[in-house]
Design a protein around this motif. Structure first.
Motif, PDB file in Angstrom:
ATOM      1  N   THR A   1       0.855  -1.195   0.000  1.00  0.00           N
ATOM      2  CA  THR A   1       0.000   0.000   0.000  1.00  0.00           C
ATOM      3  C   THR A   1       0.886   1.238   0.000  1.00  0.00           C
ATOM      4  OG1 THR A   1      -1.711  -1.156   1.263  1.00  0.00           O
ATOM      5  CG2 THR A   1      -1.869   1.236   1.182  1.00  0.00           C
ATOM      6  N   ARG A   2       0.528   2.245  -0.807  1.00  0.00           N
ATOM      7  CA  ARG A   2       1.295   3.493  -0.880  1.00  0.00           C
ATOM      8  C   ARG A   2       0.349   4.672  -0.704  1.00  0.00           C
ATOM      9  NH1 ARG A   2       4.444   0.033  -0.800  1.00  0.00           N
ATOM     10  NH2 ARG A   2       6.241  -0.424  -2.158  1.00  0.00           N
ATOM     11  N   GLU A   3       0.820   5.664   0.045  1.00  0.00           N
ATOM     12  CA  GLU A   3       0.057   6.909   0.192  1.00  0.00           C
ATOM     13  C   GLU A   3       0.602   7.927  -0.791  1.00  0.00           C
ATOM     14  OE1 GLU A   3      -1.272  10.190   3.593  1.00  0.00           O
ATOM     15  OE2 GLU A   3       0.143   8.569   4.084  1.00  0.00           O
ATOM     16  N   THR A   4      -0.272   8.495  -1.601  1.00  0.00           N
ATOM     17  CA  THR A   4       0.107   9.491  -2.593  1.00  0.00           C
ATOM     18  C   THR A   4      -0.573  10.817  -2.283  1.00  0.00           C
ATOM     19  OG1 THR A   4      -1.727   8.919  -4.085  1.00  0.00           O
ATOM     20  CG2 THR A   4       0.307   7.643  -4.310  1.00  0.00           C
ATOM     21  N   GLU A   5      -0.294  11.811  -3.124  1.00  0.00           N
ATOM     22  CA  GLU A   5      -0.904  13.127  -2.926  1.00  0.00           C
ATOM     23  C   GLU A   5      -2.413  13.085  -3.149  1.00  0.00           C
ATOM     24  OE1 GLU A   5       1.070  15.753  -5.581  1.00  0.00           O
ATOM     25  OE2 GLU A   5       2.991  15.697  -4.498  1.00  0.00           O
ATOM     26  N   ASP A   6      -2.873  12.172  -4.022  1.00  0.00           N
ATOM     27  CA  ASP A   6      -4.298  12.102  -4.342  1.00  0.00           C
ATOM     28  C   ASP A   6      -5.059  11.090  -3.507  1.00  0.00           C
ATOM     29  OD1 ASP A   6      -3.831  13.972  -6.374  1.00  0.00           O
ATOM     30  OD2 ASP A   6      -3.269  12.377  -7.789  1.00  0.00           O
ATOM     31  N   GLY A   7      -4.376  10.299  -2.708  1.00  0.00           N
ATOM     32  CA  GLY A   7      -5.056   9.293  -1.911  1.00  0.00           C
ATOM     33  C   GLY A   7      -4.155   8.100  -1.643  1.00  0.00           C
ATOM     34  N   TYR A   8      -4.705   6.912  -1.817  1.00  0.00           N
ATOM     35  CA  TYR A   8      -3.967   5.684  -1.553  1.00  0.00           C
ATOM     36  C   TYR A   8      -4.016   4.774  -2.784  1.00  0.00           C
ATOM     37  CZ  TYR A   8      -3.870   6.882   3.405  1.00  0.00           C
ATOM     38  OH  TYR A   8      -3.645   7.509   4.604  1.00  0.00           O
ATOM     39  N   SER A   9      -2.940   4.038  -2.994  1.00  0.00           N
ATOM     40  CA  SER A   9      -2.882   3.035  -4.055  1.00  0.00           C
ATOM     41  C   SER A   9      -2.261   1.780  -3.475  1.00  0.00           C
ATOM     42  CB  SER A   9      -2.061   3.531  -5.247  1.00  0.00           C
ATOM     43  OG  SER A   9      -0.711   3.772  -4.869  1.00  0.00           O
ATOM     44  N   GLY A  10      -2.532   0.655  -4.095  1.00  0.00           N
ATOM     45  CA  GLY A  10      -1.992  -0.601  -3.585  1.00  0.00           C
ATOM     46  C   GLY A  10      -2.318  -1.764  -4.493  1.00  0.00           C
ATOM     47  N   ARG A  11      -1.788  -2.892  -4.150  1.00  0.00           N
ATOM     48  CA  ARG A  11      -2.008  -4.094  -4.962  1.00  0.00           C
ATOM     49  C   ARG A  11      -3.468  -4.525  -4.941  1.00  0.00           C
ATOM     50  NH1 ARG A  11       0.450  -8.156  -7.532  1.00  0.00           N
ATOM     51  NH2 ARG A  11      -0.674 -10.145  -7.547  1.00  0.00           N
ATOM     52  N   CYS A  12      -4.120  -4.329  -3.815  1.00  0.00           N
ATOM     53  CA  CYS A  12      -5.509  -4.752  -3.666  1.00  0.00           C
ATOM     54  C   CYS A  12      -6.494  -3.647  -4.006  1.00  0.00           C
ATOM     55  CB  CYS A  12      -5.753  -5.236  -2.245  1.00  0.00           C
ATOM     56  SG  CYS A  12      -4.646  -6.569  -1.726  1.00  0.00           S
ATOM     57  N   MET A  13      -6.026  -2.600  -4.670  1.00  0.00           N
ATOM     58  CA  MET A  13      -6.892  -1.477  -5.048  1.00  0.00           C
ATOM     59  C   MET A  13      -6.752  -1.206  -6.537  1.00  0.00           C
ATOM     60  SD  MET A  13      -5.674   1.020  -1.954  1.00  0.00           S
ATOM     61  CE  MET A  13      -5.103   0.277  -0.422  1.00  0.00           C
ATOM     62  N   ILE A  14      -7.806  -0.688  -7.115  1.00  0.00           N
ATOM     63  CA  ILE A  14      -7.800  -0.314  -8.523  1.00  0.00           C
ATOM     64  C   ILE A  14      -7.651   1.195  -8.614  1.00  0.00           C
ATOM     65  CG2 ILE A  14      -9.083  -0.334 -10.700  1.00  0.00           C
ATOM     66  CD1 ILE A  14     -10.505  -2.828  -9.745  1.00  0.00           C
ATOM     67  N   GLY A  15      -6.494   1.636  -9.089  1.00  0.00           N
ATOM     68  CA  GLY A  15      -6.236   3.059  -9.196  1.00  0.00           C
ATOM     69  C   GLY A  15      -5.968   3.701  -7.846  1.00  0.00           C
ATOM     70  N   THR A  16      -6.216   5.002  -7.750  1.00  0.00           N
ATOM     71  CA  THR A  16      -6.024   5.762  -6.516  1.00  0.00           C
ATOM     72  C   THR A  16      -7.375   5.953  -5.838  1.00  0.00           C
ATOM     73  OG1 THR A  16      -4.154   6.945  -7.504  1.00  0.00           O
ATOM     74  CG2 THR A  16      -5.139   7.891  -5.525  1.00  0.00           C
ATOM     75  N   VAL A  17      -7.434   5.595  -4.554  1.00  0.00           N
ATOM     76  CA  VAL A  17      -8.704   5.633  -3.829  1.00  0.00           C
ATOM     77  C   VAL A  17      -8.545   6.474  -2.569  1.00  0.00           C
ATOM     78  CG1 VAL A  17      -9.389   3.370  -4.728  1.00  0.00           C
ATOM     79  CG2 VAL A  17      -8.145   3.515  -2.554  1.00  0.00           C
ATOM     80  N   SER A  18      -9.669   6.735  -1.940  1.00  0.00           N
ATOM     81  CA  SER A  18      -9.662   7.509  -0.705  1.00  0.00           C
ATOM     82  C   SER A  18      -9.242   6.634   0.468  1.00  0.00           C
ATOM     83  CB  SER A  18     -11.059   8.091  -0.447  1.00  0.00           C
ATOM     84  OG  SER A  18     -12.000   7.042  -0.286  1.00  0.00           O
ATOM     85  N   ALA A  19      -9.033   7.284   1.615  1.00  0.00           N
ATOM     86  CA  ALA A  19      -8.600   6.554   2.809  1.00  0.00           C
ATOM     87  C   ALA A  19      -9.673   5.569   3.263  1.00  0.00           C
ATOM     88  CB  ALA A  19      -8.267   7.545   3.928  1.00  0.00           C
ATOM     89  N   GLU A  20     -10.962   5.939   3.123  1.00  0.00           N
ATOM     90  CA  GLU A  20     -12.045   5.055   3.545  1.00  0.00           C
ATOM     91  C   GLU A  20     -12.088   3.787   2.688  1.00  0.00           C
ATOM     92  OE1 GLU A  20     -12.315   8.209   2.874  1.00  0.00           O
ATOM     93  OE2 GLU A  20     -12.690   9.097   4.857  1.00  0.00           O
TER      94      GLU A  20
END
Length: 350
Positions: free
Chosen positions: A78-97
């Protein structure tokens, strides 16, 4: 038999882990990752930009941890970016929730095969579709190849040294010695070219993906079947010849048993032991060996996506194709071993 299958399954699982790790290691070497980063970004990226892109997309870290995440036994990155969060178990950049609700494990064992950078789609969807195309092609190849090869081999081995034996053996050697790309080009030139005057087939293998009829499938099926047919026929002929010279066959002849009954009731089952193993080995060959034929006839199957994944450095798709290939090889080998034990009573009793 149950203990034998259990033991072979354990060896198969261990082999699968070793082979998939080797493939994962080779595909995740830095030169491949660097090429992927520059393909997805731009080819003028500096070394620092490449390292930043790889880290942001989960390609950093040790090889063992990345393999565990890909397999699904270790938590995904999981990585925190300027626009939100991204990770292997996520599609694209998502919010913290959304990131908090995402799965912790998402690998092969969980059914997550990753995302294709070449086709911009889920790898599982691509592999399933293309595997279905190749499956239809393989089915018709096996329907044509196996019965024809067994009949040719049995007829040739029934009377060793006869005219029938020499003729069928020569034909089998010629088909095996002719590569698919040669016979495929010849068939295209003879049966689909109007210049030759034998334009019998107006269909194309590309159309076979949506409309698998005789005209569309015949040439690629014939091209693949002829190449494998000769090898199986030669193995069947050699096995049949050996069986026909066995002592119990001679005893049956001396007792006056008809030649037809000798072949069908006594020789055939024992003669099929060796060809059965060879036939089972055709499955992995058909799965990966159709690359040339699928490329030649522009048939977008499993071999075709293997070429596309390797040519475009699509790591996730290349890994998925490799995993499927490994398991097809191991499963067919297991079936071959079980069938061999069943056909050979001496092994089954021991």
């Amino acid at each position: 038999m149950g203990l034998f299958i259990l033991r072979r399954s354990g060896v198969m699982l261990l082999t699968a882990l070793c082979l998939t790790f080797i493939v994962f290691f080779l595909t995740n070497l830095y030169p491949n990752l660097e090429k992927l980063a520059k393909t997805q970004g731009n080819f003028r990226m500096s070394d620092e930009a490449v390292a930043s892109w790889l880290d942001a997309n989960g390609y950093g870290g040790s090889m063992v941890s990345k393999y565990g995440q890909w397999l699904g036994v270790l938590p995904g990155w999981t990585r925190e970016t300027e626009d939100g969060y991204s990770g292997r178990c996520m599609i694209g950049t998502v919010s913290a929730e959304v990131a908090a609700e995402a799965s912790t494990f998402c690998g092969i064992l969980q059914g997550d095969w990753g995302y294709s950078t070449r086709f911009k789609d889920e790898v599982s969807t691509i592999v399933a579709e293309r595997l279905g195309n190749t499956g239809r092609l393989m089915f018709w190849v096996l329907v044509l190849m196996i019965p024809s090869a067994l009949i040719i081999g049995v007829l040739a081995g029934m009377r060793e040294g006869s005219v029938t034996d020499r003729s069928l053996s020569t034909a089998s050697i010629l088909t095996t010695a002719t590569p698919e790309y040669v016979s495929g080009v010849i068939f295209i030139a003879v049966f689909t070219s109007s210049t030759v005057g034998l334009k019998w087939f107006k269909g194309t293998a590309t159309s076979a993906m949506d409309n698998p009829n005789f005209e569309n499938f015949f040439l690629p099926v014939l091209t693949i079947a002829l190449y494998g047919m000769g090898y199986i026929a030669r193995m069947t002929r050699a096995s049949m010849t050996e069986v026909m010279t066995a002592q119990y066959i001679r005893t049956a002849r001396l007792k006056g048993v008809s030649f037809h009954n000798i072949v069908m009731k006594h020789a055939l089952r024992n003669a099929l032991i060796a060809p059965f193993t060879v036939i089972m080995l055709q499955f992995p060959w058909l799965l990966n060996g159709v690359v040339i034929v699928e490329t030649l006839f522009n048939y977008k199957g499993f071999g075709w996506i293997l070429v596309e994944a390797a040519g475009n450095n699509d790591i996730e798709l290349l890994l998925a194709v490799s995993v499927v290939s490994v398991f097809v090889v191991l499963i067919t080998q297991l079936i071959s071993d079980i069938g061999y034990v069943y056909l050979n009573p001496r092994i089954r009793i021991s």
